[in-house]
Design an enzyme around this catalytic site. Sequence first.
Site, PDB file in Angstrom:
ATOM      1  N   CYS A 232       0.869  -1.178  -0.060  1.00  0.00           N
ATOM      2  CA  CYS A 232       0.101  -0.066   0.049  1.00  0.00           C
ATOM      3  C   CYS A 232       0.951   1.468   0.033  1.00  0.00           C
ATOM      4  CB  CYS A 232      -0.924   0.025   1.251  1.00  0.00           C
ATOM      5  SG  CYS A 232      -1.960   1.579   1.381  1.00  0.00           S
ATOM      6  N   ASP A 363     -26.556 -19.446  -7.897  1.00  0.00           N
ATOM      7  CA  ASP A 363     -26.251 -18.578  -8.921  1.00  0.00           C
ATOM      8  C   ASP A 363     -25.360 -19.056  -9.835  1.00  0.00           C
ATOM      9  OD1 ASP A 363     -25.733 -15.939  -9.995  1.00  0.00           O
ATOM     10  OD2 ASP A 363     -25.335 -15.008  -8.266  1.00  0.00           O
TER      11      ASP A 363
END
Length: 453
Positions: A232, A363
């Site tokens: 990061c 799904d």
Amino acid sequence: MKFFSTEIGKFTVFACKITGKGGTSLPGKLALKINPKIINELIKGIKGDKIVITGTNGKTTTSGLIASILKTTGKNVIHNREGANMSSGIATVLIKNSNIYGKLKADIGVFEIDEANMPLLLDDIKPNIVVITNFFRDQLDRYGELDTTIKKVKESLNKLSKDSIVLLNADEPFTAAIGDDLKLKVMYYGINDHINRGYGLSPSFEQKYCPSCGDKYIYKEVFYGQLGDYYCPSCGKKRPKLDFSALNIDINEDGISFDLKYKDRLFKIKSHLFGIYNIYNVMAAVTANLLLNTNINDIINGLDNYKPIAGRLQKTTLNGKKAIINLIKNPIGFDSTLSMLKEIKRPLNLVIAINDNYADGRDVSWLWDVNIEDFVVNSKINSVVASGLRAEDMALRLKYAGIDAKKIEVINSIEKALDYISSVTKDELIIILPNYTSLHEVNTFLKLRGDDK
């Protein structure tokens, strides 16, 4: 209660056997209804180490490799090899390995556990080593969002004995973050090599943002999915320091090899498995065994002796023609399989079988998250059969990925699909990609036809 519930379980095992059923979960399910503490009571018969493996992908192969290595040492190993990884499956394998009085004797236990069931089982199993492979979206209608699953897994780990070891995949940001503030000994494994073969952050990429400050991660290397060397730029959070690292990696159609660095030692590792994701599976198995003080020669022999579990790069024949079966069950698993198939430089004939039974998840929209377009551009495809209950959905996805509609057949019956693909195949390789329940249909068909060798 222990005796009675074990007897019911054993009778059910026998009944399943004579009726030709798998019997990997039902005996344990019935026994648990009578005695909810049967896992806790039977598992006390394991006098040595207990290893638990969880995560979205790779837990079946990793646990199989760990068990194969340990069996090479001559130890009596209990392992839920069939992959029944919920409470009922764990209870079943313990019942099968107990005598008629409910007494179990074993040196060591290796248990693959469904990540959603892990919080329910850790207190009964009390493992001294826990291996976590990775976290990806998978059956959201059953598991819920990733954050929920990961939070529950971490909470369950903090209830373990303080001398337990948690072995984490450092390259996968979700998994690595579990080690933050965990009150146990944590060790990390990962890749320290340049092996990117054109892989970018795929549509299945999950962890875009730093969980500490919310800024976007930057990757020095991407190995597959969201696995890589990341950091990061705002808060400095980064991939943890590797305790075990894979170097000098070589991947080809015949297998993988790499050097595993641990402290000041370098171990030469080879496996018949192939594909980048199997580097992680092999590495996790080897590192777990190094932590168990397994001799390196036994580790090497155990890897060599390993036979893939059904549906995991399972090599077979279909009407005398070579075929490979590999389970696909979520976007990254499908994505990784296609990336692996790109390494095969000969024409392919595929059967992709998609069901939407409860165990598969209802799904199937995840099919649109898979980078099939890249596979189509970089592979030689002769023909594709879309099969299963949702064959039409699969065929539509293939068409939009760029496969010529003339090469796509829709055959709902998996048996007829397998017959068809073998009839149009000459010397090319057959690739069968089923999801959970369609895998069972594929293997039942092959067994009936005598092709399950």
